[in-house]
Design an enzyme around this catalytic site. Structure first.
Site, PDB file in Angstrom:
ATOM      1  N   TYR A  17       0.833  -1.212   0.000  1.00 45.82           N
ATOM      2  CA  TYR A  17       0.000   0.000   0.000  1.00 45.82           C
ATOM      3  C   TYR A  17       0.866   1.260   0.000  1.00 45.82           C
ATOM      4  CZ  TYR A  17      -4.449  -2.365   0.293  1.00 45.82           C
ATOM      5  OH  TYR A  17      -5.559  -3.123  -0.025  1.00 45.82           O
ATOM      6  N   ARG A  61       1.709   1.975  -3.428  1.00 46.54           N
ATOM      7  CA  ARG A  61       0.561   2.514  -4.174  1.00 46.54           C
ATOM      8  C   ARG A  61       0.292   3.961  -3.769  1.00 46.54           C
ATOM      9  NH1 ARG A  61      -4.289  -1.434  -3.389  1.00 46.54           N
ATOM     10  NH2 ARG A  61      -5.322   0.103  -4.719  1.00 46.54           N
ATOM     11  N   HIS A  98     -14.893   2.033  -1.667  1.00 48.06           N
ATOM     12  CA  HIS A  98     -13.900   1.121  -1.067  1.00 48.06           C
ATOM     13  C   HIS A  98     -12.877   1.850  -0.222  1.00 48.06           C
ATOM     14  CE1 HIS A  98     -15.046  -1.659  -4.613  1.00 48.06           C
ATOM     15  NE2 HIS A  98     -15.842  -1.830  -3.584  1.00 48.06           N
ATOM     16  N   CYS A 113      -3.059   1.052  21.755  1.00 48.84           N
ATOM     17  CA  CYS A 113      -3.793  -0.112  22.316  1.00 48.84           C
ATOM     18  C   CYS A 113      -3.018  -1.405  22.054  1.00 48.84           C
ATOM     19  CB  CYS A 113      -5.184  -0.206  21.687  1.00 48.84           C
ATOM     20  SG  CYS A 113      -5.188  -0.954  20.037  1.00 48.84           S
ATOM     21  N   THR A 121     -14.370   0.628 -15.405  1.00 50.74           N
ATOM     22  CA  THR A 121     -14.483  -0.471 -14.460  1.00 50.74           C
ATOM     23  C   THR A 121     -14.794  -1.773 -15.184  1.00 50.74           C
ATOM     24  OG1 THR A 121     -15.525  -1.302 -12.428  1.00 50.74           O
ATOM     25  CG2 THR A 121     -16.937  -0.037 -13.931  1.00 50.74           C
ATOM     26  N   SER A 122     -14.137  -2.835 -14.699  1.00 52.58           N
ATOM     27  CA  SER A 122     -14.382  -4.162 -15.287  1.00 52.58           C
ATOM     28  C   SER A 122     -15.686  -4.740 -14.762  1.00 52.58           C
ATOM     29  CB  SER A 122     -13.236  -5.110 -14.906  1.00 52.58           C
ATOM     30  OG  SER A 122     -13.172  -5.222 -13.472  1.00 52.58           O
ATOM     31  N   ASN A 181     -15.127   2.598 -21.750  1.00 53.09           N
ATOM     32  CA  ASN A 181     -14.135   1.563 -21.435  1.00 53.09           C
ATOM     33  C   ASN A 181     -13.568   1.069 -22.766  1.00 53.09           C
ATOM     34  OD1 ASN A 181     -12.726  -0.777 -20.640  1.00 53.09           O
ATOM     35  ND2 ASN A 181     -14.151  -1.120 -18.948  1.00 53.09           N
ATOM     36  N   GLU A 215     -12.314  -1.732 -23.304  1.00 48.84           N
ATOM     37  CA  GLU A 215     -12.628  -3.160 -23.436  1.00 48.84           C
ATOM     38  C   GLU A 215     -14.116  -3.414 -23.186  1.00 48.84           C
ATOM     39  OE1 GLU A 215      -8.869  -3.774 -24.474  1.00 48.84           O
ATOM     40  OE2 GLU A 215     -10.487  -5.271 -24.523  1.00 48.84           O
ATOM     41  N   ALA A 258     -10.756   7.105 -20.959  1.00 47.00           N
ATOM     42  CA  ALA A 258     -11.447   8.177 -20.222  1.00 47.00           C
ATOM     43  C   ALA A 258     -10.949   9.558 -20.631  1.00 47.00           C
ATOM     44  CB  ALA A 258     -11.233   7.958 -18.725  1.00 47.00           C
TER      45      ALA A 258
HETATM   46  C1  BV8 Z   1     -18.410  -7.736   0.407  1.00 45.41           C
HETATM   47  C2  BV8 Z   1      -9.957  -1.506  -1.972  1.00 45.41           C
HETATM   48  C3  BV8 Z   1     -19.945  -8.663   1.915  1.00 45.41           C
HETATM   49  C4  BV8 Z   1      -8.685  -2.229  -1.636  1.00 45.41           C
HETATM   50  C5  BV8 Z   1     -11.216  -3.092  -3.319  1.00 45.41           C
HETATM   51  C6  BV8 Z   1     -17.377 -14.746  -5.552  1.00 45.41           C
HETATM   52  C7  BV8 Z   1     -18.211 -14.241  -6.541  1.00 45.41           C
HETATM   53  C8  BV8 Z   1     -18.694 -12.931  -6.481  1.00 45.41           C
HETATM   54  C9  BV8 Z   1     -18.350 -12.101  -5.403  1.00 45.41           C
HETATM   55  C10 BV8 Z   1     -17.523 -12.613  -4.440  1.00 45.41           C
HETATM   56  C11 BV8 Z   1     -17.035 -13.921  -4.507  1.00 45.41           C
HETATM   57  N1  BV8 Z   1     -16.251 -14.113  -3.423  1.00 45.41           N
HETATM   58  C12 BV8 Z   1     -16.223 -12.977  -2.686  1.00 45.41           C
HETATM   59  C13 BV8 Z   1     -17.008 -12.065  -3.289  1.00 45.41           C
HETATM   60  C14 BV8 Z   1     -17.268 -10.697  -2.827  1.00 45.41           C
HETATM   61  C15 BV8 Z   1     -16.055  -9.835  -3.160  1.00 45.41           C
HETATM   62  C16 BV8 Z   1     -15.828  -9.782  -4.660  1.00 45.41           C
HETATM   63  O1  BV8 Z   1     -16.560  -9.142  -5.381  1.00 45.41           O
HETATM   64  N2  BV8 Z   1     -14.774 -10.491  -5.114  1.00 45.41           N
HETATM   65  C17 BV8 Z   1     -14.462 -10.500  -6.532  1.00 45.41           C
HETATM   66  C18 BV8 Z   1     -12.933 -10.496  -6.711  1.00 45.41           C
HETATM   67  C19 BV8 Z   1     -15.073 -11.762  -7.142  1.00 45.41           C
HETATM   68  N3  BV8 Z   1     -16.402  -8.531  -2.677  1.00 45.41           N
HETATM   69  C20 BV8 Z   1     -16.088  -8.187  -1.412  1.00 45.41           C
HETATM   70  O2  BV8 Z   1     -15.438  -8.892  -0.657  1.00 45.41           O
HETATM   71  C21 BV8 Z   1     -16.634  -6.846  -0.949  1.00 45.41           C
HETATM   72  N4  BV8 Z   1     -17.291  -7.008   0.312  1.00 45.41           N
HETATM   73  O3  BV8 Z   1     -18.869  -8.345  -0.532  1.00 45.41           O
HETATM   74  O4  BV8 Z   1     -18.939  -7.712   1.671  1.00 45.41           O
HETATM   75  C22 BV8 Z   1     -19.208  -9.900   2.330  1.00 45.41           C
HETATM   76  C23 BV8 Z   1     -18.648  -9.920   3.584  1.00 45.41           C
HETATM   77  C24 BV8 Z   1     -17.983 -11.077   3.987  1.00 45.41           C
HETATM   78  C25 BV8 Z   1     -17.857 -12.189   3.120  1.00 45.41           C
HETATM   79  C26 BV8 Z   1     -18.390 -12.125   1.830  1.00 45.41           C
HETATM   80  C27 BV8 Z   1     -19.071 -10.982   1.422  1.00 45.41           C
HETATM   81  C28 BV8 Z   1     -15.512  -5.855  -0.787  1.00 45.41           C
HETATM   82  C29 BV8 Z   1     -14.889  -5.590  -2.132  1.00 45.41           C
HETATM   83  C30 BV8 Z   1     -13.928  -4.409  -2.011  1.00 45.41           C
HETATM   84  C31 BV8 Z   1     -12.518  -4.885  -2.277  1.00 45.41           C
HETATM   85  N5  BV8 Z   1     -11.612  -3.730  -2.249  1.00 45.41           N
HETATM   86  N6  BV8 Z   1     -10.448  -1.995  -3.251  1.00 45.41           N
HETATM   87  C32 BV8 Z   1      -7.576  -1.845  -2.566  1.00 45.41           C
HETATM   88  O5  BV8 Z   1      -7.789  -1.030  -3.491  1.00 45.41           O
HETATM   89  O6  BV8 Z   1      -6.484  -2.390  -2.381  1.00 45.41           O
HETATM   90  S1  BV8 Z   1     -11.708  -3.637  -4.829  1.00 45.41           S
HETATM   91  C33 BV8 Z   1     -10.585  -3.071  -5.965  1.00 45.41           C
HETATM   92  O7  BV8 Z   1     -10.778  -3.870  -7.113  1.00 45.41           O
HETATM   93  C34 BV8 Z   1     -10.859  -1.674  -6.449  1.00 45.41           C
HETATM   94  O8  BV8 Z   1     -11.261  -0.811  -5.434  1.00 45.41           O
HETATM   95  C35 BV8 Z   1     -11.911  -1.846  -7.492  1.00 45.41           C
HETATM   96  O9  BV8 Z   1     -13.177  -1.751  -6.950  1.00 45.41           O
HETATM   97  C36 BV8 Z   1     -11.685  -3.243  -7.932  1.00 45.41           C
HETATM   98  C37 BV8 Z   1     -11.061  -3.212  -9.283  1.00 45.41           C
HETATM   99  O10 BV8 Z   1     -12.109  -3.053 -10.151  1.00 45.41           O
HETATM  100  P1  BV8 Z   1     -11.996  -1.936 -11.272  1.00 45.41           P
HETATM  101  O11 BV8 Z   1     -11.973  -0.603 -10.634  1.00 45.41           O
HETATM  102  O12 BV8 Z   1     -13.058  -2.248 -12.231  1.00 45.41           O
HETATM  103  O13 BV8 Z   1     -10.563  -2.146 -11.902  1.00 45.41           O
HETATM  104  P2  BV8 Z   1     -10.125  -3.293 -12.933  1.00 45.41           P
HETATM  105  O14 BV8 Z   1      -8.644  -3.290 -13.036  1.00 45.41           O
HETATM  106  O15 BV8 Z   1     -10.846  -4.551 -12.571  1.00 45.41           O
HETATM  107  O16 BV8 Z   1     -10.734  -2.794 -14.331  1.00 45.41           O
HETATM  108  C38 BV8 Z   1     -10.222  -1.600 -14.917  1.00 45.41           C
HETATM  109  C39 BV8 Z   1     -11.098  -1.343 -16.120  1.00 45.41           C
HETATM  110  O17 BV8 Z   1     -10.689  -0.111 -16.674  1.00 45.41           O
HETATM  111  C40 BV8 Z   1     -10.956  -2.402 -17.192  1.00 45.41           C
HETATM  112  O18 BV8 Z   1     -12.243  -2.795 -17.647  1.00 45.41           O
HETATM  113  C41 BV8 Z   1     -10.185  -1.681 -18.310  1.00 45.41           C
HETATM  114  O19 BV8 Z   1     -10.586  -2.094 -19.600  1.00 45.41           O
HETATM  115  C42 BV8 Z   1     -10.583  -0.241 -18.075  1.00 45.41           C
HETATM  116  N7  BV8 Z   1      -9.598   0.752 -18.511  1.00 45.41           N
HETATM  117  C43 BV8 Z   1      -8.250   0.603 -18.604  1.00 45.41           C
HETATM  118  N8  BV8 Z   1      -7.689   1.770 -19.042  1.00 45.41           N
HETATM  119  C44 BV8 Z   1      -8.722   2.654 -19.203  1.00 45.41           C
HETATM  120  C45 BV8 Z   1      -9.924   2.015 -18.865  1.00 45.41           C
HETATM  121  N9  BV8 Z   1     -11.119   2.629 -18.919  1.00 45.41           N
HETATM  122  C46 BV8 Z   1     -11.128   3.923 -19.325  1.00 45.41           C
HETATM  123  N10 BV8 Z   1     -10.013   4.610 -19.671  1.00 45.41           N
HETATM  124  C47 BV8 Z   1      -8.799   4.007 -19.621  1.00 45.41           C
HETATM  125  N11 BV8 Z   1      -7.685   4.693 -19.972  1.00 45.41           N
HETATM  126 ZN    ZN Z   2      -5.747   0.740  18.567  1.00 47.90          ZN
END
Ligand code: BV8
Ligand code: ZN
Length: 248
Positions: A73, A76, A125, A157, A195-196, A220, A222, A238
């Site tokens: 982090y 990042r 997030h 703590c 967003t993907s 996007n 893609e 974007a």
């Molecule tokens: C929850 C902070 C309830 C941290 C992030 C199985 C199936 C389905 C869901 C789940 C599963 N198992 C678990 C889950 C739930 C899980 C989830 O969804 N997992 C996924 C991986 C399957 N979700 C959670 O855990 C959430 N909480 O559900 O709570 C719960 C409680 C307990 C137990 C179960 C459930 C919490 C999710 C939050 C995670 N934290 N971020 C950090 O940043 O380090 S998520 C992180 O990844 C980002 O914040 C962001 O949200 C995500 C990435 O997604 P994108 O932003 O879309 O980025 P990505 O790279 O994927 O895509 C980029 C896109 O941009 C592409 O499409 C590309 O083509 C495009 N692009 C590229 N260049 C450009 C462009 N577009 C425009 N212009 C450009 N130039």
């Molecule tokens: Zn503390």
């Protein structure tokens, strides 16, 4: 090389956005890609291509190896500091200046929307610029930049400080989620950028909006499930597309 959107698609999107009465914008890592911040999933540069998300962006990962997760982090955070908002962030800030009821919901933990001038950005997030104690929840309040520390600082703590981002397996902040849900359910147009759509529950928001009759415009390079569902998909980046569709 995929061609960009047609003039007709751009005109249609521009009209949807300018005529919207309740406009919402959902952004993902793609909007910050051209600012030099790696996205999560793009194979060539995506963070997850090199790391297993569960190892890094999860409480279990942090408990298992606090130093590794803290340093990931910290790297990042430093890339966010070096980054500048791009023309995509600036176009949205300009749009919000003209259309005061534009709500910006972001999955990103960077602060580039705010640095471009956007107001009241909702971070689904969390934000990398903030930290709190994993054990007692106390926010970091010292005026020293916590990210100067090469390892996670200790709390009084006995716990460790962690970034105030939502890790996988963690619930989203309830108030933020509620506000984003309301915005998605009430909007008449949702602009989705970079967003993907792979992470729940944030990825559900465009589908909830569409199910309620909102028009969805997706920017996007893609194709994704969101672009396939969208009223209008604008294939492109974007920083090139947004200035063309949000002009006053
Ligand atoms: C929850 C902070 C309830 C941290 C992030 C199985 C199936 C389905 C869901 C789940 C599963 N198992 C678990 C889950 C739930 C899980 C989830 O969804 N997992 C996924 C991986 C399957 N979700 C959670 O855990 C959430 N909480 O559900 O709570 C719960 C409680 C307990 C137990 C179960 C459930 C919490 C999710 C939050 C995670 N934290 N971020 C950090 O940043 O380090 S998520 C992180 O990844 C980002 O914040 C962001 O949200 C995500 C990435 O997604 P994108 O932003 O879309 O980025 P990505 O790279 O994927 O895509 C980029 C896109 O941009 C592409 O499409 C590309 O083509 C495009 N692009 C590229 N260049 C450009 C462009 N577009 C425009 N212009 C450009 N130039
Ligand atoms: Zn503390």
């Amino acid at each position: 090389m995929r061609s960009g959107p047609s003039a007709n698609a751009l005109n249609r999107s521009r009209a949807l956005i300018s005529e919207a009465s309740r406009l919402v914008c959902l952004t993902g890592a793609g909007i910050s890609a051209e600012s030099g911040i790696p996205t999560f999933r793009e194979a060539k540069t995506g963070l997850w291509a090199r790391f297993n998300p569960e190892d890094l962006a999860s409480e279990a990962g942090f408990r298992r190896d606090p130093l590794q997760v803290w340093q990931w982090y910290r790297g990042r955070y430093q890339s966010v500091l070096r980054a500048e908002p791009n023309l995509g962030h600036v176009a949205l800030a300009d749009l919000q200046d003209r259309n005061k009821n534009l709500q910006i919901l972001t999955q990103n933990v960077d602060n580039l929307h705010e640095r471009a001038g956007s107001k009241s950005v909702r971070h689904l997030h969390g934000e990398i610029v903030r930290c709190h104690c994993l054990a007692c929840g106390k926010p970091w309040s010292s005026n020293m930049d916590i990210w100067e520390s090469p390892q996670p600082p200790d709390c009084s703590c006995g716990g460790l400080f962690r970034p105030s981002v939502t890790w996988f397996g963690e619930l989203l902040d309830a108030d933020v989620w509620q506000q984003c849900l309301w915005a998605a359910l009430a909007c008449d147009v949702m602009l989705v950028v970079g967003t993907s759509g792979l992470v729940a529950p944030a990825a559900e928001l465009p589908f909830l909006a569409s199910d309620r009759g909102a028009a969805v415009v997706d920017v996007n390079p893609e194709e994704t499930d969101i672009s396939r569902m969208a009223t209008q998909w604008l294939p492109g980046s974007a920083s090139k597309i947004l200035p063309k569709i949000v002009l006053g």
